[in-house]
Scaffold this motif. Structure first.
Motif, short mmCIF file in Angstrom:
data_model
loop_
_atom_site.label_atom_id
_atom_site.label_comp_id
_atom_site.label_asym_id
_atom_site.label_seq_id
_atom_site.Cartn_x
_atom_site.Cartn_y
_atom_site.Cartn_z
N SER A 195 12.78 -5.84 -9.38
CA SER A 195 12.08 -4.53 -9.73
C SER A 195 10.30 -4.85 -9.20
O SER A 195 10.21 -5.94 -9.42
N ARG A 301 17.39 -1.03 -1.72
CA ARG A 301 16.71 -0.15 -2.61
C ARG A 301 15.91 -1.08 -3.91
O ARG A 301 16.48 -1.99 -4.22
N PRO A 303 13.82 -0.34 -7.91
CA PRO A 303 13.16 0.66 -8.67
C PRO A 303 11.75 0.06 -8.88
O PRO A 303 11.41 -1.21 -8.80
N TYR A 305 8.30 0.93 -11.35
CA TYR A 305 7.87 1.14 -12.52
C TYR A 305 6.08 1.16 -12.54
O TYR A 305 5.51 -0.15 -12.35
N LEU A 311 5.78 6.85 -10.59
CA LEU A 311 6.98 6.45 -10.38
C LEU A 311 7.83 5.52 -11.70
O LEU A 311 6.87 4.61 -12.18
N ASP A 312 8.54 5.93 -12.33
CA ASP A 312 9.15 5.52 -13.42
C ASP A 312 10.50 5.07 -13.43
O ASP A 312 11.35 5.56 -13.93
N THR A 314 11.99 4.96 -10.31
CA THR A 314 12.48 5.76 -8.74
C THR A 314 12.74 4.52 -8.01
O THR A 314 12.04 3.57 -7.80
N GLU A 315 13.77 4.83 -7.21
CA GLU A 315 14.35 3.69 -6.47
C GLU A 315 13.72 4.06 -5.04
O GLU A 315 13.97 5.36 -4.44
N TRP A 316 12.77 3.18 -4.34
CA TRP A 316 12.32 3.40 -3.05
C TRP A 316 12.90 2.33 -2.05
O TRP A 316 13.46 1.38 -2.74
N PRO A 339 10.14 6.22 0.69
CA PRO A 339 11.48 7.00 0.35
C PRO A 339 12.55 6.79 1.25
O PRO A 339 12.40 6.83 2.37
#
Length: 378
Positions: A195, A301, A303, A305, A311-312, A314-316, A339
């Motif tokens: 992450s 992808r 995640p 934080y 972004l909490d 969210t997968e980019w 994105p």
């Protein structure tokens, strides 16, 4: 610091990793000021790695040697040596190894195929025919769709350009793997185990991208192969709006070849998503080269934080990875994330627009090839 689930916070550790190269069966450790670059759009990883040199006993590494580059235990590049040059300063003595991925030959080499044309051929066959002379394999990681009715090479275009054009016709991304082979895939099919967490592994962050290439509305025109109603055949139209662009900024798209209303609508919807996705991006610099022993990858992808970026979890999509080692910063990885919609794919029409050119009276249609920008696999 961003609010991070306890499980994510607890699993974070800073792995100690090393960069090494393997040439002619022997492994050499990378030294300070090493760089390894990989980008999902470039189809070619590159590296610049110094190794230790004892005066009078240079490492057995020379130009055009096969080479493998490792970060920790993960092989990240399989390629060739482009330069192996000695250097020394008052306190250092070494040999700098510069090279590229095996798939890098496709970026600059011209596409050559007997006849320069495929009829009713599937994308994987076209790709294999293009890359076979280079000793590369083509890995299929997604559905490549139905056969392409007619695919022709442009004069003097590169293998990368031809491969990218063919892949776009079936909504597929052409990229590379760590063994230097070509992979036909979709964006972000895998999720990385690590992450990006502000306050834990992030050193710095800055946003990248602008709305320069976005429009308020996209209007596509095309024609179908309908023979009963001429007006309907030539009058197909589809449009899509980008609600975030409040000024009046339309963009007209002319679809190539015969198309259907559904295909035309898919084209404009696709254009909205891709242009919006490329308008956003974040560049992170994170500590270390690996997460739990695995080198940071591309086209996976992750995640995020980060309460500053909003972004909490969210997968980019990781689109670019640059791993470096310097005296000042130690081992760091620079990641560009976007994105996943930036790499949305939709099959495009296969029939190119052609123009008459040359001497007056020349009735032969010649395709004009695009300039090769060697910018990526999709």
């Amino acid at each position: 610091m961003a609010t991070v689930p306890q499980a994510v916070a607890q699993e974070y550790t800073r792995d100690d990793a090393r960069i090494s190269v393997k040439v002619n069966g022997k492994t050499f450790d990378g030294w300070l000021q090493s760089e390894v670059d990989r980008d999902m759009e470039a189809l070619c990883g590159t590296f610049n790695i110094p190794v230790a040199l004892t005066p009078g006993e240079p490492p057995a590494i020379k130009r055009q040697d096969d080479i493998e580059v490792f970060i920790g235990d993960t092989k990240v590049i399989t390629g060739f040596v482009l330069a192996a040059e000695p250097f020394y300063r008052r306190e250092d003595c070494g040999m700098r190894i510069v090279g590229k991925d095996r798939a890098g030959d496709l970026v600059r080499s011209s596409a050559v195929h007997k006849g320069g044309q495929w009829l009713n051929a599937r994308l994987d066959r076209i790709a294999r025919d293009l890359v076979a002379p280079y000793g590369l394999e083509v890995k299929i990681d997604t559905d490549v769709g139905e056969a392409i009715k007619d695919f022709k090479l442009y004069h003097a275009e590169t293998v990368l350009s031809a491969l990218s054009r063919a892949a776009r016709l079936r909504g597929v991304l052409a990229t590379r793997d760590n063994a230097g082979n070509v992979v036909l895939t979709k964006a972000g099919q895998k999720r990385f185990q690590g992450s990006i967490v502000r306050g834990l592994n992030v050193i710095s962050m800055d946003g990248i991208g602008t709305d320069e290439n976005r429009h308020s509305e996209y209007i596509a025109y095309g024609q179908s192969n309908c023979i009963d109603d001429f007006e309907s055949a030539r009058g197909l139209k589809a449009h899509a709006k980008d609600a975030e662009i409040r000024r009046y900024m339309p963009l007209v798209i002319n679809a190539d070849g015969n198309t259907t209303q559904a295909e035309l609508q898919a084209l404009v919807d696709h254009t909205v998503r891709v242009r919006r996705g490329h308008a956003y991006g974040i560049r992170y610099v994170v500590e270390g080269w690996t997460f739990k022993g695995e080198a940071w990858p591309v086209n996976e992808r992750v995640p995020i934080y980060d309460d500053v970026a909003g972004l909490d979890g969210t997968e980019w999509l990781i689109t670019s990875v640059r791993q470096t080692c310097t005296r000042q910063d130690g081992d760091i990885t620079e990641l560009v994330v976007r994105p996943i919609e930036a790499y949305d794919t939709v099959p495009l029409q296969s029939k190119p627009r052609r123009k008459n050119w040359g001497n007056r009276g020349n009735r032969t249609n010649h395709p004009r090839g695009p300039r090769d920008r060697a910018s990526g696999g999709y």
